[in-house]
Design an enzyme around this catalytic site. Structure first.
Site, mmCIF file in Angstrom:
data_model
loop_
_atom_site.group_PDB
_atom_site.id
_atom_site.type_symbol
_atom_site.label_atom_id
_atom_site.label_comp_id
_atom_site.label_asym_id
_atom_site.label_seq_id
_atom_site.Cartn_x
_atom_site.Cartn_y
_atom_site.Cartn_z
ATOM 1 N N ILE A 189 4.570 -1.002 3.724
ATOM 2 C CA ILE A 189 5.723 -1.571 3.043
ATOM 3 C C ILE A 189 6.931 -1.450 3.964
ATOM 4 C CG2 ILE A 189 7.154 -1.495 0.961
ATOM 5 C CD1 ILE A 189 4.767 -0.139 -0.445
ATOM 6 N N ASN B 255 -3.309 3.107 1.376
ATOM 7 C CA ASN B 255 -4.685 2.623 1.264
ATOM 8 C C ASN B 255 -5.088 2.419 -0.192
ATOM 9 O OD1 ASN B 255 -4.393 3.977 3.915
ATOM 10 N ND2 ASN B 255 -6.564 3.525 4.124
ATOM 11 N N GLU C 200 -5.061 -1.867 3.755
ATOM 12 C CA GLU C 200 -3.944 -0.947 3.959
ATOM 13 C C GLU C 200 -2.631 -1.716 4.011
ATOM 14 O OE1 GLU C 200 -4.508 1.786 7.165
ATOM 15 O OE2 GLU C 200 -6.689 1.600 7.119
ATOM 16 N N LYS D 209 -7.436 -6.895 16.371
ATOM 17 C CA LYS D 209 -7.543 -6.857 17.836
ATOM 18 C C LYS D 209 -7.747 -5.430 18.291
ATOM 19 C CE LYS D 209 -3.849 -9.741 18.763
ATOM 20 N NZ LYS D 209 -2.615 -10.022 19.460
HETATM 21 P P1 ADP Z 1 -3.370 7.902 4.937
HETATM 22 O O1 ADP Z 1 -4.371 8.036 6.053
HETATM 23 O O2 ADP Z 1 -3.568 8.914 3.834
HETATM 24 O O3 ADP Z 1 -3.322 6.480 4.390
HETATM 25 P P2 ADP Z 1 -0.867 7.319 6.323
HETATM 26 O O4 ADP Z 1 -0.410 8.036 7.565
HETATM 27 O O5 ADP Z 1 -1.374 5.909 6.497
HETATM 28 O O6 ADP Z 1 -1.936 8.250 5.602
HETATM 29 O O7 ADP Z 1 0.349 7.346 5.288
HETATM 30 C C1 ADP Z 1 0.214 6.620 4.089
HETATM 31 C C2 ADP Z 1 1.036 7.196 2.939
HETATM 32 O O8 ADP Z 1 2.421 7.275 3.304
HETATM 33 C C3 ADP Z 1 0.991 6.280 1.741
HETATM 34 O O9 ADP Z 1 -0.133 6.542 0.926
HETATM 35 C C4 ADP Z 1 2.317 6.599 1.023
HETATM 36 O O10 ADP Z 1 2.133 7.657 0.093
HETATM 37 C C5 ADP Z 1 3.228 7.061 2.155
HETATM 38 N N1 ADP Z 1 4.253 6.080 2.557
HETATM 39 C C6 ADP Z 1 5.580 6.398 2.761
HETATM 40 N N2 ADP Z 1 6.281 5.324 3.141
HETATM 41 C C7 ADP Z 1 5.413 4.270 3.179
HETATM 42 C C8 ADP Z 1 5.574 2.874 3.495
HETATM 43 N N3 ADP Z 1 6.771 2.365 3.863
HETATM 44 N N4 ADP Z 1 4.471 2.077 3.424
HETATM 45 C C9 ADP Z 1 3.276 2.603 3.078
HETATM 46 N N5 ADP Z 1 3.055 3.910 2.775
HETATM 47 C C10 ADP Z 1 4.121 4.752 2.811
HETATM 48 MG MG MG Z 2 -3.112 4.729 5.622
#
Ligand code: ADP
Ligand code: MG
Length: 154
Positions: free
Chosen positions: A82, A29, A79, A107
């Site tokens: 990757i 995020n 958000e 959606k």
């Molecule tokens: P949050 O609610 O804090 O955003 P998420 O469950 O969405 O938690 O996880 C996001 C975090 O996961 C990112 O901030 C990053 O540090 C880590 N992360 C690990 N692998 C990935 C990836 N492939 N793409 C995006 N974030 C990743």
């Molecule tokens: Mg997130």
């Protein structure tokens, strides 16, 4: 689509803890400040593009521009998922992205399974689109190859 390609750089912050990671689709995020810098009329929905953490490699990504539940859906959230397996989380690091194209609007889904399979389709679509020569060239954009020390200054 207006505003594309869109280049953006900012710190990765804690999200809403919606459990994206538990679904196998973690989303990095951007802070409220970075989101506020987006064009106000940019459409919500799912996009594809390129992303790079710090000075790391450039990877394919899918991105959601949605409504932020913290602000009763009056502000947007951005958000990035990757398409790469990272060894560790990267909160606090600088994420650089270029948003290349639009996939679909937001959606609502009847089930978690339906949501996950839609996201898997988005990921496949992103991979296909980004292999096109016109989209591949953005991977090599100078935006991702700033001299050491320059990153994070804007
Ligand atoms: P949050 O609610 O804090 O955003 P998420 O469950 O969405 O938690 O996880 C996001 C975090 O996961 C990112 O901030 C990053 O540090 C880590 N992360 C690990 N692998 C990935 C990836 N492939 N793409 C995006 N974030 C990743
Ligand atoms: Mg997130």
């Amino acid at each position: 689509m207006r505003h594309l390609p869109y280049f953006c750089r900012g710190e990765v912050v804690k999200g809403f803890g919606r459990g994206s990671k538990e679904l196998g689709i973690p989303t990095a995020n951007f802070s409220e400040q970075v989101v506020e810098s987006f064009p106000p009329d940019i459409s919500t929905g799912i996009y594809y593009g390129w992303a790079c953490v710090g000075n790391g490699d450039v990877h394919k990504m899918v991105l959601s521009i949605g409504w932020n539940p913290f602000y009763r859906n009056t502000k947007k959230s951005v958000e990035t998922h990757i398409i790469h397996t990272f060894k560790e989380d990267f909160y606090g690091e600088i994420l650089s992205i270029v948003i290349v194209g639009y996939i679909r609007p937001e959606k609502n889904f009847d089930s978690l399974e339906a949501l996950i399979s839609a996201i898997q389709e988005d990921i496949e679509e992103a991979k296909r689109q980004l292999d096109l020569p016109e989209h591949l060239k953005l991977k090599e954009d100078n935006f991702f190859h700033l001299p050491e020390g320059k990153i994070g200054n804007n």
